[in-house]
Design a protein around this motif. Sequence first.
Motif, PDB file in Angstrom:
ATOM      1  N   LEU A  59       0.823  -1.212   0.000  1.00 51.99           N
ATOM      2  CA  LEU A  59       0.000   0.000   0.000  1.00 51.99           C
ATOM      3  C   LEU A  59       0.859   1.265   0.000  1.00 51.99           C
ATOM      4  CD1 LEU A  59      -2.820  -1.092   2.461  1.00 51.99           C
ATOM      5  CD2 LEU A  59      -2.877  -1.044  -0.042  1.00 51.99           C
ATOM      6  N   ARG A  60       1.991   1.220   0.675  1.00 52.66           N
ATOM      7  CA  ARG A  60       2.894   2.370   0.698  1.00 52.66           C
ATOM      8  C   ARG A  60       3.439   2.656  -0.706  1.00 52.66           C
ATOM      9  NH1 ARG A  60       7.267   0.966   4.135  1.00 52.66           N
ATOM     10  NH2 ARG A  60       5.716   1.007   5.782  1.00 52.66           N
ATOM     11  N   VAL A  61       3.845   1.618  -1.434  1.00 52.72           N
ATOM     12  CA  VAL A  61       4.345   1.801  -2.797  1.00 52.72           C
ATOM     13  C   VAL A  61       3.254   2.401  -3.685  1.00 52.72           C
ATOM     14  CG1 VAL A  61       5.129   0.597  -4.875  1.00 52.72           C
ATOM     15  CG2 VAL A  61       6.115   0.007  -2.654  1.00 52.72           C
ATOM     16  N   ILE A  62       2.036   1.877  -3.563  1.00 50.45           N
ATOM     17  CA  ILE A  62       0.924   2.403  -4.367  1.00 50.45           C
ATOM     18  C   ILE A  62       0.685   3.876  -4.053  1.00 50.45           C
ATOM     19  CG2 ILE A  62      -1.575   2.253  -4.765  1.00 50.45           C
ATOM     20  CD1 ILE A  62      -1.258  -0.810  -4.370  1.00 50.45           C
ATOM     21  N   ARG A  63       0.713   4.232  -2.787  1.00 54.44           N
ATOM     22  CA  ARG A  63       0.502   5.631  -2.397  1.00 54.44           C
ATOM     23  C   ARG A  63       1.605   6.531  -2.945  1.00 54.44           C
ATOM     24  NH1 ARG A  63       1.374   6.537   3.486  1.00 54.44           N
ATOM     25  NH2 ARG A  63       3.457   6.851   2.731  1.00 54.44           N
ATOM     26  N   HIS A  64       2.862   6.108  -2.821  1.00 52.67           N
ATOM     27  CA  HIS A  64       3.988   6.923  -3.291  1.00 52.67           C
ATOM     28  C   HIS A  64       4.000   7.067  -4.805  1.00 52.67           C
ATOM     29  CE1 HIS A  64       6.074   7.804   0.403  1.00 52.67           C
ATOM     30  NE2 HIS A  64       5.936   6.547   0.791  1.00 52.67           N
ATOM     31  N   ARG A  65       3.425   6.111  -5.514  1.00 51.25           N
ATOM     32  CA  ARG A  65       3.384   6.155  -6.981  1.00 51.25           C
ATOM     33  C   ARG A  65       2.112   6.816  -7.498  1.00 51.25           C
ATOM     34  NH1 ARG A  65       8.233   6.361  -7.954  1.00 51.25           N
ATOM     35  NH2 ARG A  65       9.428   4.649  -7.118  1.00 51.25           N
ATOM     36  N   GLY A  66       1.327   7.396  -6.615  1.00 46.73           N
ATOM     37  CA  GLY A  66       0.169   8.176  -7.036  1.00 46.73           C
ATOM     38  C   GLY A  66      -1.067   7.368  -7.353  1.00 46.73           C
ATOM     39  N   GLY A  67      -1.146   6.139  -6.869  1.00 44.95           N
ATOM     40  CA  GLY A  67      -2.331   5.324  -7.110  1.00 44.95           C
ATOM     41  C   GLY A  67      -3.436   5.611  -6.114  1.00 44.95           C
ATOM     42  N   ARG A  68      -4.658   5.489  -6.568  1.00 45.44           N
ATOM     43  CA  ARG A  68      -5.826   5.671  -5.691  1.00 45.44           C
ATOM     44  C   ARG A  68      -6.624   4.378  -5.722  1.00 45.44           C
ATOM     45  NH1 ARG A  68     -10.718   7.474  -7.212  1.00 45.44           N
ATOM     46  NH2 ARG A  68     -12.114   7.929  -5.714  1.00 45.44           N
ATOM     47  N   ILE A  69      -6.672   3.688  -4.591  1.00 47.88           N
ATOM     48  CA  ILE A  69      -7.335   2.391  -4.501  1.00 47.88           C
ATOM     49  C   ILE A  69      -8.840   2.589  -4.399  1.00 47.88           C
ATOM     50  CG2 ILE A  69      -7.621   0.329  -3.076  1.00 47.88           C
ATOM     51  CD1 ILE A  69      -4.675   0.658  -2.286  1.00 47.88           C
ATOM     52  N   THR A  70      -9.582   1.849  -5.230  1.00 51.24           N
ATOM     53  CA  THR A  70     -11.039   1.915  -5.175  1.00 51.24           C
ATOM     54  C   THR A  70     -11.643   0.635  -4.604  1.00 51.24           C
ATOM     55  OG1 THR A  70     -11.259   1.143  -7.454  1.00 51.24           O
ATOM     56  CG2 THR A  70     -11.150   3.526  -7.110  1.00 51.24           C
ATOM     57  N   ALA A  71     -10.871  -0.468  -4.618  1.00 47.71           N
ATOM     58  CA  ALA A  71     -11.332  -1.732  -4.018  1.00 47.71           C
ATOM     59  C   ALA A  71     -10.116  -2.596  -3.720  1.00 47.71           C
ATOM     60  CB  ALA A  71     -12.275  -2.467  -4.964  1.00 47.71           C
ATOM     61  N   ILE A  72     -10.220  -3.381  -2.657  1.00 50.98           N
ATOM     62  CA  ILE A  72      -9.138  -4.287  -2.293  1.00 50.98           C
ATOM     63  C   ILE A  72      -9.734  -5.539  -1.660  1.00 50.98           C
ATOM     64  CG2 ILE A  72      -8.763  -3.186  -0.057  1.00 50.98           C
ATOM     65  CD1 ILE A  72      -5.764  -3.811  -0.418  1.00 50.98           C
ATOM     66  N   ASN A  73      -9.134  -6.689  -1.983  1.00 53.76           N
ATOM     67  CA  ASN A  73      -9.574  -7.964  -1.431  1.00 53.76           C
ATOM     68  C   ASN A  73      -8.329  -8.819  -1.229  1.00 53.76           C
ATOM     69  OD1 ASN A  73     -10.968 -10.239  -0.662  1.00 53.76           O
ATOM     70  ND2 ASN A  73     -11.568 -10.800  -2.732  1.00 53.76           N
ATOM     71  N   MET A  74      -8.238  -9.465  -0.074  1.00 52.66           N
ATOM     72  CA  MET A  74      -7.084 -10.316   0.207  1.00 52.66           C
ATOM     73  C   MET A  74      -7.570 -11.678   0.675  1.00 52.66           C
ATOM     74  SD  MET A  74      -3.860  -9.603   2.706  1.00 52.66           S
ATOM     75  CE  MET A  74      -4.433 -10.351   4.209  1.00 52.66           C
ATOM     76  N   GLN A  75      -6.940 -12.744   0.153  1.00 56.75           N
ATOM     77  CA  GLN A  75      -7.295 -14.103   0.539  1.00 56.75           C
ATOM     78  C   GLN A  75      -6.038 -14.888   0.853  1.00 56.75           C
ATOM     79  OE1 GLN A  75      -9.310 -15.377  -3.000  1.00 56.75           O
ATOM     80  NE2 GLN A  75     -11.313 -14.875  -2.154  1.00 56.75           N
ATOM     81  N   LEU A  76      -6.090 -15.685   1.913  1.00 63.25           N
ATOM     82  CA  LEU A  76      -4.992 -16.568   2.274  1.00 63.25           C
ATOM     83  C   LEU A  76      -5.126 -17.862   1.501  1.00 63.25           C
ATOM     84  CD1 LEU A  76      -2.546 -17.103   4.086  1.00 63.25           C
ATOM     85  CD2 LEU A  76      -4.127 -18.008   5.797  1.00 63.25           C
ATOM     86  N   ARG A  77      -4.053 -18.257   0.833  1.00 59.93           N
ATOM     87  CA  ARG A  77      -4.027 -19.522   0.095  1.00 59.93           C
ATOM     88  C   ARG A  77      -3.206 -20.527   0.893  1.00 59.93           C
ATOM     89  NH1 ARG A  77      -2.088 -18.158  -5.895  1.00 59.93           N
ATOM     90  NH2 ARG A  77      -0.875 -19.965  -5.340  1.00 59.93           N
ATOM     91  N   GLU A  78      -2.911 -21.642   0.266  1.00 62.94           N
ATOM     92  CA  GLU A  78      -2.098 -22.666   0.906  1.00 62.94           C
ATOM     93  C   GLU A  78      -0.666 -22.176   1.123  1.00 62.94           C
ATOM     94  OE1 GLU A  78      -0.985 -22.668  -3.204  1.00 62.94           O
ATOM     95  OE2 GLU A  78      -2.994 -22.771  -2.405  1.00 62.94           O
ATOM     96  N   SER A  79       0.022 -22.806   2.022  1.00 65.61           N
ATOM     97  CA  SER A  79       1.462 -22.572   2.249  1.00 65.61           C
ATOM     98  C   SER A  79       1.807 -21.117   2.554  1.00 65.61           C
ATOM     99  CB  SER A  79       2.274 -23.050   1.039  1.00 65.61           C
ATOM    100  OG  SER A  79       2.018 -24.385   0.765  1.00 65.61           O
ATOM    101  N   ASN A  80       0.954 -20.439   3.294  1.00 72.55           N
ATOM    102  CA  ASN A  80       1.241 -19.079   3.728  1.00 72.55           C
ATOM    103  C   ASN A  80       1.436 -18.101   2.566  1.00 72.55           C
ATOM    104  OD1 ASN A  80       1.283 -17.535   6.056  1.00 72.55           O
ATOM    105  ND2 ASN A  80       3.499 -17.481   6.121  1.00 72.55           N
ATOM    106  N   ILE A  81       0.685 -18.295   1.491  1.00 75.41           N
ATOM    107  CA  ILE A  81       0.705 -17.421   0.320  1.00 75.41           C
ATOM    108  C   ILE A  81      -0.618 -16.651   0.295  1.00 75.41           C
ATOM    109  CG2 ILE A  81       0.779 -17.342  -2.214  1.00 75.41           C
ATOM    110  CD1 ILE A  81       3.394 -18.277  -0.995  1.00 75.41           C
TER     111      ILE A  81
END
Length: 81
Positions: free
Chosen positions: A21-43
């Motif tokens: 999120l810090r990289v996105i902010r510094h590069r001028g991105g504006r987030i409109t939606a975000i979703n995160m899911q845990l997969r197998e093997s801590n990915i």
Amino acid sequence: MGLNQLTIIAHNQLGILERILRVIRHRGGRITAINMQLRESNIININIVLESQRPIELLKKQLIKLVDVINIDDEHYSNNH
């Protein structure tokens, strides 16, 4: 300025979401939606819809440099997606 969807695959390490999120902010991105899911093997899969005045390729080059990021895919996003 169009919407793009980034799909980021990363190791689920402490602080990885904050670093992304810090990289996105510094590069001028504006987030409109975000979703995160845990997969197998801590990915994790992180899907981010964002708009940016800068080329998305520049953002991808910065994000892939993060140690825990494994892969990044992007595509143009539409509301019918």
